[in-house]
Scaffold this motif. Structure first.
Motif, PDB file in Angstrom:
ATOM      1  N   ASP A  99      47.729  -1.333  21.269  1.00 50.77           N
ATOM      2  CA  ASP A  99      46.276  -1.237  21.474  1.00 50.77           C
ATOM      3  C   ASP A  99      45.998   0.046  22.243  1.00 50.77           C
ATOM      4  O   ASP A  99      46.913   0.818  22.552  1.00 50.77           O
ATOM      5  N   SER A 100      44.733   0.269  22.576  1.00 52.57           N
ATOM      6  CA  SER A 100      44.348   1.437  23.360  1.00 52.57           C
ATOM      7  C   SER A 100      43.277   1.049  24.358  1.00 52.57           C
ATOM      8  O   SER A 100      42.648  -0.011  24.237  1.00 52.57           O
ATOM      9  N   THR A 101      43.068   1.908  25.346  1.00 55.52           N
ATOM     10  CA  THR A 101      42.029   1.677  26.335  1.00 55.52           C
ATOM     11  C   THR A 101      41.419   3.014  26.714  1.00 55.52           C
ATOM     12  O   THR A 101      42.120   4.038  26.784  1.00 55.52           O
ATOM     13  N   VAL A 102      40.138   3.026  26.949  1.00 58.12           N
ATOM     14  CA  VAL A 102      39.424   4.244  27.333  1.00 58.12           C
ATOM     15  C   VAL A 102      39.316   4.298  28.848  1.00 58.12           C
ATOM     16  O   VAL A 102      38.968   3.307  29.489  1.00 58.12           O
ATOM     17  N   CYS A 103      39.627   5.448  29.414  1.00 55.91           N
ATOM     18  CA  CYS A 103      39.542   5.661  30.862  1.00 55.91           C
ATOM     19  C   CYS A 103      38.525   6.763  31.123  1.00 55.91           C
ATOM     20  O   CYS A 103      38.643   7.864  30.571  1.00 55.91           O
ATOM     21  N   ARG A 104      37.540   6.457  31.929  1.00 58.27           N
ATOM     22  CA  ARG A 104      36.540   7.463  32.275  1.00 58.27           C
ATOM     23  C   ARG A 104      37.195   8.605  33.038  1.00 58.27           C
ATOM     24  O   ARG A 104      38.107   8.406  33.834  1.00 58.27           O
ATOM     25  N   ALA A 105      36.715   9.816  32.816  1.00 55.86           N
ATOM     26  CA  ALA A 105      37.234  10.990  33.499  1.00 55.86           C
ATOM     27  C   ALA A 105      36.235  11.447  34.558  1.00 55.86           C
ATOM     28  O   ALA A 105      35.034  11.564  34.296  1.00 55.86           O
ATOM     29  N   HIS A 106      36.716  11.673  35.762  1.00 51.49           N
ATOM     30  CA  HIS A 106      35.890  12.192  36.841  1.00 51.49           C
ATOM     31  C   HIS A 106      35.527  13.637  36.544  1.00 51.49           C
ATOM     32  O   HIS A 106      36.220  14.327  35.778  1.00 51.49           O
ATOM     33  N   GLN A 107      34.462  14.126  37.154  1.00 53.48           N
ATOM     34  CA  GLN A 107      34.058  15.518  36.921  1.00 53.48           C
ATOM     35  C   GLN A 107      35.133  16.503  37.377  1.00 53.48           C
ATOM     36  O   GLN A 107      35.232  17.623  36.866  1.00 53.48           O
ATOM     37  N   VAL A 139      44.148   6.031  26.325  1.00 51.82           N
ATOM     38  CA  VAL A 139      45.580   5.759  26.450  1.00 51.82           C
ATOM     39  C   VAL A 139      45.964   4.773  25.353  1.00 51.82           C
ATOM     40  O   VAL A 139      45.463   3.642  25.326  1.00 51.82           O
ATOM     41  N   HIS A 140      46.825   5.206  24.446  1.00 45.00           N
ATOM     42  CA  HIS A 140      47.364   4.344  23.398  1.00 45.00           C
ATOM     43  C   HIS A 140      48.721   3.850  23.876  1.00 45.00           C
ATOM     44  O   HIS A 140      49.545   4.646  24.349  1.00 45.00           O
ATOM     45  N   LEU A 141      48.981   2.578  23.744  1.00 43.71           N
ATOM     46  CA  LEU A 141      50.254   2.056  24.255  1.00 43.71           C
ATOM     47  C   LEU A 141      50.758   0.886  23.440  1.00 43.71           C
ATOM     48  O   LEU A 141      49.995   0.226  22.723  1.00 43.71           O
ATOM     49  N   ALA A 142      52.052   0.667  23.582  1.00 47.64           N
ATOM     50  CA  ALA A 142      52.711  -0.506  23.020  1.00 47.64           C
ATOM     51  C   ALA A 142      53.358  -1.260  24.167  1.00 47.64           C
ATOM     52  O   ALA A 142      53.971  -0.649  25.051  1.00 47.64           O
ATOM     53  N   ALA A 151      55.716   2.256  25.313  1.00 51.29           N
ATOM     54  CA  ALA A 151      55.383   3.607  24.874  1.00 51.29           C
ATOM     55  C   ALA A 151      53.959   3.916  25.280  1.00 51.29           C
ATOM     56  O   ALA A 151      53.097   3.028  25.281  1.00 51.29           O
ATOM     57  N   LEU A 152      53.709   5.190  25.615  1.00 52.45           N
ATOM     58  CA  LEU A 152      52.393   5.625  26.075  1.00 52.45           C
ATOM     59  C   LEU A 152      52.057   6.963  25.435  1.00 52.45           C
ATOM     60  O   LEU A 152      52.891   7.868  25.405  1.00 52.45           O
ATOM     61  N   VAL A 153      50.832   7.086  24.924  1.00 49.71           N
ATOM     62  CA  VAL A 153      50.350   8.335  24.333  1.00 49.71           C
ATOM     63  C   VAL A 153      48.940   8.571  24.847  1.00 49.71           C
ATOM     64  O   VAL A 153      48.100   7.658  24.819  1.00 49.71           O
ATOM     65  N   VAL A 154      48.658   9.791  25.297  1.00 54.21           N
ATOM     66  CA  VAL A 154      47.342  10.150  25.837  1.00 54.21           C
ATOM     67  C   VAL A 154      46.626  11.061  24.847  1.00 54.21           C
ATOM     68  O   VAL A 154      47.197  12.052  24.378  1.00 54.21           O
ATOM     69  N   THR A 155      45.371  10.721  24.514  1.00 50.55           N
ATOM     70  CA  THR A 155      44.547  11.548  23.638  1.00 50.55           C
ATOM     71  C   THR A 155      43.153  11.667  24.235  1.00 50.55           C
ATOM     72  O   THR A 155      42.832  11.057  25.258  1.00 50.55           O
ATOM     73  N   ALA A 156      42.328  12.447  23.585  1.00 45.12           N
ATOM     74  CA  ALA A 156      40.928  12.538  23.983  1.00 45.12           C
ATOM     75  C   ALA A 156      40.232  11.201  23.754  1.00 45.12           C
ATOM     76  O   ALA A 156      40.636  10.414  22.897  1.00 45.12           O
ATOM     77  N   GLY A 157      39.183  10.937  24.509  1.00 50.98           N
ATOM     78  CA  GLY A 157      38.544   9.629  24.510  1.00 50.98           C
ATOM     79  C   GLY A 157      37.931   9.228  23.191  1.00 50.98           C
ATOM     80  O   GLY A 157      37.820   8.030  22.893  1.00 50.98           O
ATOM     81  N   GLN A 158      37.510  10.203  22.364  1.00 52.31           N
ATOM     82  CA  GLN A 158      36.851   9.856  21.101  1.00 52.31           C
ATOM     83  C   GLN A 158      37.841   9.645  19.969  1.00 52.31           C
ATOM     84  O   GLN A 158      37.451   9.324  18.852  1.00 52.31           O
ATOM     85  N   CYS A 250      49.044  -5.898  29.890  1.00 52.18           N
ATOM     86  CA  CYS A 250      49.726  -4.663  30.256  1.00 52.18           C
ATOM     87  C   CYS A 250      48.715  -3.596  30.689  1.00 52.18           C
ATOM     88  O   CYS A 250      48.925  -2.898  31.685  1.00 52.18           O
ATOM     89  N   ILE A 251      47.621  -3.470  29.945  1.00 49.90           N
ATOM     90  CA  ILE A 251      46.567  -2.518  30.310  1.00 49.90           C
ATOM     91  C   ILE A 251      45.991  -2.865  31.676  1.00 49.90           C
ATOM     92  O   ILE A 251      45.740  -1.978  32.514  1.00 49.90           O
ATOM     93  N   ASN A 252      45.786  -4.147  31.938  1.00 50.21           N
ATOM     94  CA  ASN A 252      45.264  -4.561  33.239  1.00 50.21           C
ATOM     95  C   ASN A 252      46.213  -4.177  34.360  1.00 50.21           C
ATOM     96  O   ASN A 252      45.781  -3.775  35.455  1.00 50.21           O
TER      97      ASN A 252
END
Length: 286
Positions: A99-107, A139-142, A151-158, A250-252
């Protein structure tokens, strides 16, 4: 000031043998355990580096260590070694959820160079994207069958979930204790409707992995409209699908660290290094 530490003696007994040795020339490394505690404190509290408590050493040391080991792949090597030790103890659940989860980015996360870092491991977009809520990272993860990251993969939020699926699966690589190639194939993969595509099902079937992915309503309707020309519905084990909550748990676990729930790093490799550290501590806590 007293600082709450997270690395117990039992956890350190598992991590210490995996730490890099002191360089042959030059100054010796600062205490590894204290440095890991410093990095963990920064991301657990989402505090600025300069606010690091004095008991945890210099913030420059912790920050440089995070980046240096991100660039040379040390964090991933330690994470892989921890997974190998767990697999040797038969402690990895090979019914994997994705699955994946979106993380807000600070300025403060914005403003990195457009061309990225000199190292090729840093994406040109720094893993930052603009969506309806503003800057974000995905963050995409298994996770294994016991809600621990594999496994962890980081991409842009969209970024979409399905296009990153094969990249996540390619990151699942657990070396075996004895002879033989690393294990890369789970017994089954559980995922939600966002991953229901012919390409993903074909990929899993080609590798001999059982897929447990429900079909969305529009795909079911399209197949029924075609009548006899429509393909057979894919097999779906509703009972096995109940275990998909492991990836949510796991995301939690990861987002209990506030610096991971909200990204403040300009570089994607620094943010992913912090994810790997959190994953290492999750696995060594077993």
């Amino acid at each position: 000031m007293s600082v709450r530490l997270v690395i117990t003696d039992a956890m350190w007994d598992r991590i210490e043998p995996l730490m890099p040795a002191d360089p042959v020339r030059g100054r010796r490394w600062a205490d590894h355990r204290r440095t890991l505690e410093a990095i963990a404190w920064k991301y657990r509290t989402c505090s600025p580096w300069r606010d690091l408590p004095g008991e945890l050493g210099s913030f420059q040391t912790a920050h440089k260590r995070l980046l240096r080991w991100a660039v040379d792949g040390t964090w991933e090597r330690i994470f892989t070694a921890v997974l190998a030790a767990a697999d040797a103890d038969d402690d990895v659940g090979w019914t994997v959820s994705v699955d994946s989860t979106v993380c807000r980015a600070h300025q403060h996360a914005a403003g990195g160079r457009e061309k990225g870092a000199a190292d090729r491991s840093e994406p040109t977009d720094h893993g930052l994207g603009r969506s309806r809520g503003g800057l974000s990272t995905k963050v995409h993860l298994a996770s294994d069958g016991r809600a621990r990251p594999l496994a962890l993969v980081v991409t842009a939020g969209q970024a979409g979930d399905a296009p990153a699926f094969e990249a996540v699966m390619a990151r699942i690589r657990v070396p075996r204790a004895g002879l033989g190639r690393p294990r890369t194939r789970p017994t089954a993969v559980l995922a939600d409707r966002a991953y229901s595509s012919r390409a993903i099902r074909r990929y899993l079937r080609r590798r001999g992995i059982r897929s447990v992915i429900p079909q969305p309503t529009d795909q079911i309707s399209h197949r029924r409209r075609r009548g006899r020309l429509g393909s057979r519905p894919p097999a779906f084990d509703a009972e096995a699908y109940k275990q998909r909550n492991t990836v949510e748990r796991c995301i939690n676990r990861l987002k209990q660290w506030r610096g991971l729930a909200m990204r403040t790093d300009k570089l994607a490799i620094a943010y992913q290094a912090a994810l790997h550290l959190a994953a290492i501590l999750i696995w060594t806590r077993r």
